[in-house]
Structures are given as C-alpha cells and as structure tokens.
Scaffold this active site. Structure first.
Site, PDB file in Angstrom:
ATOM      1  N   HIS A  75     -27.254   2.698  35.924  1.00 35.14           N
ATOM      2  CA  HIS A  75     -26.638   2.179  34.715  1.00 35.14           C
ATOM      3  C   HIS A  75     -26.467   3.282  33.688  1.00 35.14           C
ATOM      4  O   HIS A  75     -27.156   4.299  33.727  1.00 35.14           O
ATOM      5  CB  HIS A  75     -27.475   1.041  34.124  1.00 35.14           C
TER       6      HIS A  75
ATOM      7  N   CYS B 277     -36.272   2.427  27.210  1.00 34.62           N
ATOM      8  CA  CYS B 277     -35.778   3.399  28.187  1.00 34.62           C
ATOM      9  C   CYS B 277     -34.584   4.121  27.584  1.00 34.62           C
ATOM     10  O   CYS B 277     -34.082   3.713  26.533  1.00 34.62           O
ATOM     11  CB  CYS B 277     -35.405   2.723  29.507  1.00 34.62           C
TER      12      CYS B 277
END
Length: 674
Positions: A65, A184
């Site tokens: 991603h 993250c």
C-alpha cells in the site's frame, strides 16, 4: 463517492510469482479502471513503501500500500494466489493480496473505510470467506462490508471499554488497563490492524486496552482521564508518536507496528511485567524513540529483537545525532582552510586577537568555531548511543563517558564503548525494584548520579587505556596503508557507502571516516576522501543514466534524475534511493560496483580530504583534486553502464509474469484519468 473496490478490481486467480509482479498485475486493473494515472510512477511509490518495511502479515496476507500523487481515487484491488507470494511474513507466503492505493490527500471518509478493512483482516471468518469466494462481485461486496456483520463502531475507533470490562468494574474488580498508540508510515493499514490486534488480545486476557490510532488522516486524542487511569502504555509504531508527553510517568512497551499485529499478547504480558518491576519510562517531547537514524524507525522491542538489530539501532542513534555537528564543524573548518590555508589551525585565539579587516582573522574565527563544534563529536556520539538504549536518564553518563574518552585519548572508539557502557549501566539500574516514593527522582537524580560514577570509573580505570592503545594502533595502520592494502580498503568503503545509500552500512563507513578527522593523519584523510567520493556515485550515476537512456526510465524517474545531479555533487547519497526502491536488483549492484571502483581509485591516487562533507564544493581542499574527480567520474561511468545494461536487458526480454516494461517510459502508455 466512488466504490472502494468493484468486481473488476478482484482477481481470484492471481498468477504472479513475485510481490512486484503481483503489485503490477493488480495496479494494471486500477489503471484500466482510470483510478491510477501513471502505472510506473505508482508502482515506484509502492516499491518505496515496501522498502521501508515488508507488508506481509502472518496468516497468509500481503497488503502492499502507499499514498501516491498518481492515484486519483482511493482504491483497493484484491488478488488470490493459489501458489502463494512472498511478502516477507514470518510464517510464509501470502495467498490473499490487497493492493491499497490512496491519493496524496485522501479524505477522511475513505481512510475510515480503509481502516475498517484493515481491522477486518484480523477476523478469521472474514479471511476464510475471501478464500472460499468464487464470484468476484460477491468478494468485492464482502470487502466493502455489504456482506454480513461489521465490527462495532467502538471497536473500530479503538476507544471505550468493552462490555466485559464494564461488568468487571461493576462487580468491584478493576481490570488491568493499558492505553496504546499505533501508527505506520502511510497510516492506512498496519496502524489499524495493530489496534484491532491489541484490542482483541486484551479482550482475551481480560485486560482493558484503549487504542489511539495515529493515522495519516489525523488522530483523535485519548481522553486524559483514560491515560491517567491506565496502568501501562504500549506504543506500536514506525513513525514518531505525536504528543508523547501525555504518557509520561507510565511503564512503557515501545515496539514496531508489526509487533502489535503479530504478538499482542506478548506485549500485554511485557506491560504487566514492567508494572510489577516498577519501570517508568522517561518520555520527552523531543524523544525520538529508538530510531535508526536514516529516517526509518527500527523498533523491534528491546526485549525481543535480535542482539545485532538492537546494537545497530543504538549505534545509529548516536551517529544520527552526531552528523549535524560533523557537517557544521567540518564545513566551517574547511572554509577556514580555504580562506587562510592549513596553518590557520595554529592561529591565536580570536578572543585575544581579532582584526576586522584581516582575512586571516576571519579564517581563524571560522576554524575555532568549527573546532568547538568538532569537540562535541565523541561526547554526543556516546551520549546518544546511551540515549538510544535507555532514554533520557542515560544522557548524562553517556556524555560524561564520551568526554572521558577524549581525556584519555580513546577517541572515536572510546566514545562508542562509553555510550554502550552508559546505556547498559542505566538499563541495569532501571531493572532494580524501587519504592513508589522514589520513582519520581530516579530518572533525574539517582540514575544519572550512580551511572555517571560507574561509567567514569570504568572509562578512567578499566577500559580507557586499552581502547586508547587500540585507537593508536588503528591510526598507525591507516598511516601505513599503501599499495594493494589501501585499494582493498577503498573497495570495502565504496561498497558500504553504496549498498544502502544512507542506511546503517553507509552510516558505519561514514562514521569511521569522520572519527579519523578528530585527530587527522594522512591515512585518515585518505579514508575520508574515499568515503565521500564513493558516496557521490549513486545519485550521479542515476542522473547520467536518466540523461543518456531516457526511455529506460519513467517520467517521474527522469525528473528525479535532474535533481540527482545536484544531490550527487553535494554528497547526498540518498538522492539515488527512489531509483533503488523502484528497481533494487538492478540499481543497487550497479552503484555498488561504481562505488567500489571510485573508492579504490581514490585510495590508489592518494587523494586526501579534510572536510567531512560538501562534495565538489570542497574540491579546493582535496589533495590530488584532478585525480580525485577522475575517480568519481570513473565510478559514475561504471555504475551508469551497468544500470543501463541491466535495465536494457530487462526491457528486451519481458517476463511472462506481467513485469514486462516495468521500467519503460513511453509517454503514450500513460492514460488520462477519467
């Protein structure tokens, strides 16, 4: 708002053999749906994110991603692989692959949907349904949440006590309470998966876990009362925790985000143990955690990571804080030499003698300011190695140990040892149980006092002199280098500088070179020259390659190539990272070969350098400047030739897995978004 995933974005028979091929296959579906505007540019962003940390998760899941300017609509593509694809998970290949594409400025609604998906991936029933599905439309509907049962909103936000916890409190039994923060680099998937994993483990353990997800779309702060009532704190993060002072005074478990996903029960157990031992973490707003120093947080957990990983993390913490002193002090000294010559180093103190109209006085001023900055190198190195190991209480003994290393002539190696000793001593003291009334003064008084005394004794009496002897032997060895020995050292340094381009190996080579400048000799000046020359090769080679063979690179890479000319000339090796992230198997070996050639030639030519930074802008301060530039040019040409050859071979022989033309850049292939 467009649907996040449609049947056209589902591939139930994904045939790709590698993660790059899988990303390309799914991205091509996004391109066909007019959700991605530049296929190669988007894949380069996916590869750059993958280079930060593997995106494979236990349970056979891969979630590549990224955020990208080449995405115009938040999109999810799903592929199911019968053979499995390696995404770096500890338990093996992934058969469920989700490619998540978010625009650079994705709205909060879409981020909420993406985060909900990330949480659902922790549900075994959901993943079982994905493995059993036979109709792409039905699978897309399942992923969108239109098929049965989404999780309760309170769980999705990670806030509020569970009903079981409320029942326990009503019965008079107060549960163990933990507050957690997850984050993250892209704030899309791992952030929310870690939150759900911790919450689920808490429910199983009878622990009340309240999570603050610091995603890329912002974050909702935990209620201060919830933090105050918590027994312990867990940070599962790969980027800096925001407003961390809210958690001061609590036992803290500080790990990477994947630890929060893969072993939440262990983290909860560790939090309990820290409470039992009375360990209180010293948290400051400027605390950067256990950062690796290259921009990537490498928190694998002090109690669980391999010793080599932890040691590298500690050393990189010290080096990263030392580098600004190196750059400022070294360039000031270099500038003083350019104005007043090398003899300016022996000038009188400008505090006693300074003439405004004399160039030598200004040169002496710059030299003495730079020398003052350089005097901090070893203490700062030692202090922040200790800080990386044991947080703020270790700063004082670390700085003291580093200063003593200079006093006993133990130099750079002494600073390394002093920092490790200081951190180890503080960590040992922190493990000693203390009464609650003493916890408040431990970090600011007791620990610095005892640790400084212990480290001072060890550095003065026990290890200082042996390290000084080793430092002298290393200096003599460098001074005696000649012929093939010098060339071999140049090759090794060149390979290290170009392997990770700003990462740990690069930093080790650079720190080795800079350490020699504290007490410069002919050998140490040659090492500094070789290190800087090799470090300039990767960006210069990529800049040249994008100029001579434009068709092998994407439009984005060609733009990066123009910037790489300046970055390479300035000795900023990181200018080649976008190219290495997009095509590591071809770029990294090529630039390593070029760096090895440059390092070897620089040492063979006997080039020397007194400035620790500056690139071509400090060439007047280089011994044998023309041969030095020749060494850089030779390495750049070698690296350029290799990368062009390897990329050209790949273009000429497309593979059947869908990777053909990955580096092609024919503008006619870039569609206009609908």
């Amino acid at each position: 708002m467009s649907e996040l995933i449609t049947a056209e974005l589902v591939d139930l028979d994904l045939s790709a053999a590698t993660k790059d091929a899988a990303a390309r296959s799914l991205a091509e579906r996004m391109l066909a749906a007019h959700r991605v505007t530049d296929l190669d540019g988007f894949l380069a962003d996916v590869a750059a994110r993958e280079a930060q940390m593997p995106t494979g998760l236990d349970g056979g899941i891969g979630i590549p991603h990224c955020r990208s300017e080449h995405v115009n609509t938040p999109t999810l593509a799903f592929g199911r692989s019968a053979a499995g694809i390696d995404f770096g998970a500890a338990d093996g290949p992934a058969d469920l692959v989700f490619l998540i594409a978010a625009p650079a400025g994705a709205d909060d609604d879409h981020l909420t949907i993406l985060s909900a998906l990330a949480r659902r991936l922790m549900d075994p029933e959901f993943t079982a349904a994905l493995r059993a599905g036979t109709d792409p439309a039905a699978v897309a509907a399942l992923i969108r949440g239109e098929e049965p049962a989404q999780e309760p909103t309170a769980e999705e936000e990670g806030a509020g006590p569970e009903p079981e916890a409320e029942t326990a409190e009503a019965a008079g039994s107060v549960p163990f309470r933990i507050v957690a923060v997850t984050s993250c680099p892209t704030g899309i998937a791992h952030t929310y998966m870690a939150a759900e994993s911790l919450a689920a483990a808490g429910r199983a353990e009878g622990v009340e876990v309240t999570v603050e997800t610091q995603g890329s779309g912002g974050f909702k702060k935990l209620d201060p009362a919830v933090i105050a009532a918590a027994d312990a704190v867990i940070w599962a993060h790969d980027v800096e925790v925001r407003e961390k002072t809210r958690f001061r005074g609590k036992p803290l478990v500080d790990v990477g985000v994947k630890a929060g996903i893969n072993r939440p029960a262990e983290l909860i157990a560790e939090a309990r143990r820290k409470v039992e031992r009375g360990e209180i973490a010293a948290v400051s707003e400027t605390d950067h955690g256990k950062d690796s120093g290259d921009g990537e947080a490498d928190r694998s957990g002090a109690d669980h990571a391999h010793f080599g990983v932890r040691l590298r993390t500690y050393l990189m913490s010290g080096v990263s804080y030392m580098v600004p002193f190196v750059a400022a002090g070294g360039l000031l000294i270099a500038l003083s030499f350019a104005i007043g010559g090398y003899e300016i180093a022996s000038a009188k103190s400008v505090a006693d003698h300074f003439v405004w109209g004399e160039a030598d006085s200004w040169a002496a001023l710059l030299n003495q300011i730079g020398s003052a900055a350089f005097a901090f190198l070893v203490p700062v190195l030692a202090g922040y190695i200790a800080y990386g190991m044991a947080d703020r209480p270790a700063l004082v003994p670390g700085f003291v140990g580093g200063s003593i290393a200079l006093t006993v002539n133990a130099g750079f190696l002494g600073g390394l040892v002093a920092g490790l000793l200081a951190g180890a001593v503080v960590m040992a003291i922190q493990r000693v149980p203390v009464h609650a009334t003493l916890r408040g003064i431990m970090p600011v008084l007791v620990i610095p006092l005892i640790a400084s005394a212990v480290v001072g004794f060890l550095m003065f009496i026990v290890v200082g002199k042996p390290i000084a002897s080793l430092q002298n032997a290393l200096t003599d060895w460098l001074n005696g280098l000649s012929g093939s020995n010098a060339v071999i050292l140049g090759v090794v340094l060149g390979l290290m500088m170009c392997f990770d381009m700003g990462g740990p190996l690069n930093k080790v080579a650079y720190a080795f070179a800079v350490g020699g400048l504290a007490d410069p000799t002919d050998g140490s000046l040659k090492v500094m020259a070789a290190v800087m020359a090799a470090g300039m090769v990767p960006p210069l080679a990529m800049a040249l390659a994008t100029t001579v063979r434009k068709k092998l690179f994407t439009k984005t890479e060609r733009e990066n190539g123009r910037a790489a000319w300046v970055l390479g000339a300035s000795f900023i090796t990181e200018g080649a990272i976008p190219f290495a992230a997009a095509d590591p198997l071809r770029v990294i070996p090529s630039v390593m070969a070029g760096g090895a050639v440059t390092g070897a030639l620089s040492m063979a030519f006997g080039a020397t350098l007194r400035a620790p930074h500056g690139g071509v802008f400090v060439v007047p301060l280089i011994g044998e400047p023309f041969l030095y530039l020749l060494a850089i040019a030779a390495g750049t040409l070698v690296a350029t030739a290799l990368v062009v050859l390897l990329k050209g071979a790949r273009r000429a022989a497309p593979d059947p897995a869908g990777e053909a033309g990955a580096t092609g850049s024919d503008d006619s292939r870039v569609p206009v978004a609908a």
